[in-house]
Design a protein around this motif. Structure first.
Motif, PDB file in Angstrom:
ATOM      1  N   PRO A 146     -73.340   7.989 -32.345  1.00 53.84           N
ATOM      2  CA  PRO A 146     -72.578   6.814 -31.910  1.00 53.84           C
ATOM      3  C   PRO A 146     -71.751   6.173 -33.024  1.00 53.84           C
ATOM      4  CG  PRO A 146     -74.927   6.314 -32.007  1.00 53.84           C
ATOM      5  CD  PRO A 146     -74.787   7.794 -32.168  1.00 53.84           C
ATOM      6  N   TYR A 147     -72.196   6.309 -34.263  1.00 55.16           N
ATOM      7  CA  TYR A 147     -71.426   5.778 -35.396  1.00 55.16           C
ATOM      8  C   TYR A 147     -70.093   6.525 -35.521  1.00 55.16           C
ATOM      9  CZ  TYR A 147     -70.436   4.047 -40.115  1.00 55.16           C
ATOM     10  OH  TYR A 147     -69.853   3.457 -41.210  1.00 55.16           O
ATOM     11  N   LYS A 148     -70.162   7.834 -35.436  1.00 53.48           N
ATOM     12  CA  LYS A 148     -68.949   8.648 -35.505  1.00 53.48           C
ATOM     13  C   LYS A 148     -68.090   8.447 -34.259  1.00 53.48           C
ATOM     14  CE  LYS A 148     -70.961  12.325 -38.369  1.00 53.48           C
ATOM     15  NZ  LYS A 148     -71.331  13.768 -38.407  1.00 53.48           N
ATOM     16  N   ARG A 149     -68.735   8.215 -33.124  1.00 54.04           N
ATOM     17  CA  ARG A 149     -68.004   7.980 -31.873  1.00 54.04           C
ATOM     18  C   ARG A 149     -67.173   6.709 -31.973  1.00 54.04           C
ATOM     19  NH1 ARG A 149     -72.001   6.975 -27.832  1.00 54.04           N
ATOM     20  NH2 ARG A 149     -72.965   8.850 -28.687  1.00 54.04           N
ATOM     21  N   LEU A 150     -67.767   5.665 -32.564  1.00 50.27           N
ATOM     22  CA  LEU A 150     -67.050   4.402 -32.740  1.00 50.27           C
ATOM     23  C   LEU A 150     -65.879   4.594 -33.709  1.00 50.27           C
ATOM     24  CD1 LEU A 150     -66.812   1.356 -32.219  1.00 50.27           C
ATOM     25  CD2 LEU A 150     -68.413   0.994 -34.112  1.00 50.27           C
ATOM     26  N   SER A 151     -66.103   5.325 -34.770  1.00 54.53           N
ATOM     27  CA  SER A 151     -65.047   5.599 -35.737  1.00 54.53           C
ATOM     28  C   SER A 151     -63.890   6.343 -35.076  1.00 54.53           C
ATOM     29  CB  SER A 151     -65.600   6.416 -36.906  1.00 54.53           C
ATOM     30  OG  SER A 151     -64.591   6.702 -37.849  1.00 54.53           O
ATOM     31  N   GLY A 152     -64.222   7.309 -34.229  1.00 52.48           N
ATOM     32  CA  GLY A 152     -63.202   8.070 -33.514  1.00 52.48           C
ATOM     33  C   GLY A 152     -62.420   7.204 -32.540  1.00 52.48           C
ATOM     34  N   TYR A 153     -63.120   6.270 -31.907  1.00 53.94           N
ATOM     35  CA  TYR A 153     -62.470   5.335 -30.981  1.00 53.94           C
ATOM     36  C   TYR A 153     -61.434   4.484 -31.730  1.00 53.94           C
ATOM     37  CZ  TYR A 153     -61.980   1.072 -28.197  1.00 53.94           C
ATOM     38  OH  TYR A 153     -61.479  -0.015 -27.512  1.00 53.94           O
ATOM     39  N   PHE A 154     -61.824   3.972 -32.887  1.00 53.94           N
ATOM     40  CA  PHE A 154     -60.886   3.183 -33.692  1.00 53.94           C
ATOM     41  C   PHE A 154     -59.687   4.029 -34.112  1.00 53.94           C
ATOM     42  CE2 PHE A 154     -64.601   0.330 -35.109  1.00 53.94           C
ATOM     43  CZ  PHE A 154     -64.287  -0.620 -34.161  1.00 53.94           C
ATOM     44  N   ASP A 155     -59.954   5.282 -34.524  1.00 54.30           N
ATOM     45  CA  ASP A 155     -58.872   6.162 -34.965  1.00 54.30           C
ATOM     46  C   ASP A 155     -57.857   6.400 -33.846  1.00 54.30           C
ATOM     47  OD1 ASP A 155     -59.856   6.413 -37.525  1.00 54.30           O
ATOM     48  OD2 ASP A 155     -60.946   8.280 -37.105  1.00 54.30           O
ATOM     49  N   CYS A 156     -58.347   6.561 -32.619  1.00 56.39           N
ATOM     50  CA  CYS A 156     -57.447   6.779 -31.478  1.00 56.39           C
ATOM     51  C   CYS A 156     -56.557   5.560 -31.247  1.00 56.39           C
ATOM     52  CB  CYS A 156     -58.251   7.079 -30.215  1.00 56.39           C
ATOM     53  SG  CYS A 156     -58.957   8.733 -30.157  1.00 56.39           S
ATOM     54  N   ASN A 157     -57.140   4.374 -31.359  1.00 55.27           N
ATOM     55  CA  ASN A 157     -56.373   3.152 -31.153  1.00 55.27           C
ATOM     56  C   ASN A 157     -55.357   2.927 -32.284  1.00 55.27           C
ATOM     57  OD1 ASN A 157     -57.369   1.266 -28.760  1.00 55.27           O
ATOM     58  ND2 ASN A 157     -59.122   2.426 -29.516  1.00 55.27           N
ATOM     59  N   ILE A 158     -55.759   3.251 -33.492  1.00 58.14           N
ATOM     60  CA  ILE A 158     -54.843   3.132 -34.626  1.00 58.14           C
ATOM     61  C   ILE A 158     -53.672   4.101 -34.462  1.00 58.14           C
ATOM     62  CG2 ILE A 158     -54.597   3.545 -37.108  1.00 58.14           C
ATOM     63  CD1 ILE A 158     -57.509   2.475 -37.385  1.00 58.14           C
ATOM     64  N   ALA A 159     -53.970   5.317 -33.985  1.00 56.62           N
ATOM     65  CA  ALA A 159     -52.917   6.319 -33.774  1.00 56.62           C
ATOM     66  C   ALA A 159     -51.920   5.855 -32.709  1.00 56.62           C
ATOM     67  CB  ALA A 159     -53.539   7.653 -33.368  1.00 56.62           C
ATOM     68  N   LYS A 160     -52.426   5.246 -31.643  1.00 53.40           N
ATOM     69  CA  LYS A 160     -51.546   4.734 -30.585  1.00 53.40           C
ATOM     70  C   LYS A 160     -50.629   3.642 -31.126  1.00 53.40           C
ATOM     71  CE  LYS A 160     -54.485   5.532 -26.522  1.00 53.40           C
ATOM     72  NZ  LYS A 160     -55.246   4.851 -25.437  1.00 53.40           N
ATOM     73  N   THR A 161     -51.195   2.757 -31.928  1.00 50.68           N
ATOM     74  CA  THR A 161     -50.405   1.670 -32.505  1.00 50.68           C
ATOM     75  C   THR A 161     -49.364   2.221 -33.468  1.00 50.68           C
ATOM     76  OG1 THR A 161     -52.311   0.183 -32.321  1.00 50.68           O
ATOM     77  CG2 THR A 161     -50.519  -0.508 -33.764  1.00 50.68           C
TER      78      THR A 161
END
Length: 202
Positions: A87-102
């Motif tokens: 779940p720690y890596k999952r959260l990190s991946g979620y943030f990365d996806c949002n940063i990429a969209k921005t």
């Protein structure tokens, strides 16, 4: 109403909502006129008032439509163990996806809730309540993720998941606003680092 008519009705309404979502992510709720939305989907003005009693009621439906779709995405990204067991890596991946969209949108907000929150919350209780309900649900996903992380030993056991989920959401939302102002993903990257650091076991 026949099944064919029902299908057409639903499709047209969703087309209006989808078109409005894209337009309002670029502009604002008050600056977008009905004609602009209806022109985008090529439907007559009468169709709008067939589905929505007023622009405010349309705003409630628009946000409800967006929150529902966003919740499906967030639940999957944050809680689906088939994507990533940790779940720690999952959260990190979620943030990365949002940063990429921005980054792809040159710093412009990709979340309609963040984009419209301060604009509509002060004049429409109906829209504000949809926003509040959506944010509560999303905090619940974060809380569940943190509890999973604690159970698996990959997140700090000495933190309160309820408080931490609120803090994470507040920090990320604030960073999203600053990203819009500065047209930069730097605030989001900083927020990601701070949140992950606060969750990592010592």
């Amino acid at each position: 109403m026949s099944n064919a008519a029902a299908t057409t009705s639903i499709t047209t309404k969703e087309r209006i909502l989808d078109a409005a979502e894209e337009i309002m992510l670029q502009k604002s709720f008050h600056s977008v006129g009905l004609n602009e939305i209806l022109t985008a989907v090529k439907v007559p003005k009468g169709s709008f008032y067939h589905y929505f009693q007023s622009k405010e009621q349309f705003g409630v439906e628009l946000l409800r439509h967006y929150v529902k779709e966003a919740s499906v995405y967030k639940r999957r990204m944050l809680l689906d163990t088939s994507l990533e067991a940790d779940p720690y890596k999952r959260l990190s991946g979620y943030f990365d996806c949002n940063i990429a969209k921005t980054y792809e949108s040159t710093g412009r907000c990709s979340c309609l809730v963040v984009k419209l929150a301060t604009e509509v919350a002060s004049f429409s209780d109906g829209m504000r309540e949809v926003l509040a309900e959506g944010m509560r649900e999303w905090r619940g996903f974060l809380e569940q993720l943190i509890r999973e992380g604690q159970a698996k030993g990959v997140m700090r056991a000495d933190i309160d998941p309820v408080f931490e989920s609120e803090w994470c959401q507040d920090l990320w939302t604030g960073a999203s606003h600053r990203s819009q102002i500065e047209r930069s993903v730097a605030p989001l990257q900083t927020a990601k680092t701070m949140i992950l650091s606060s969750l990592k076991p010592v």
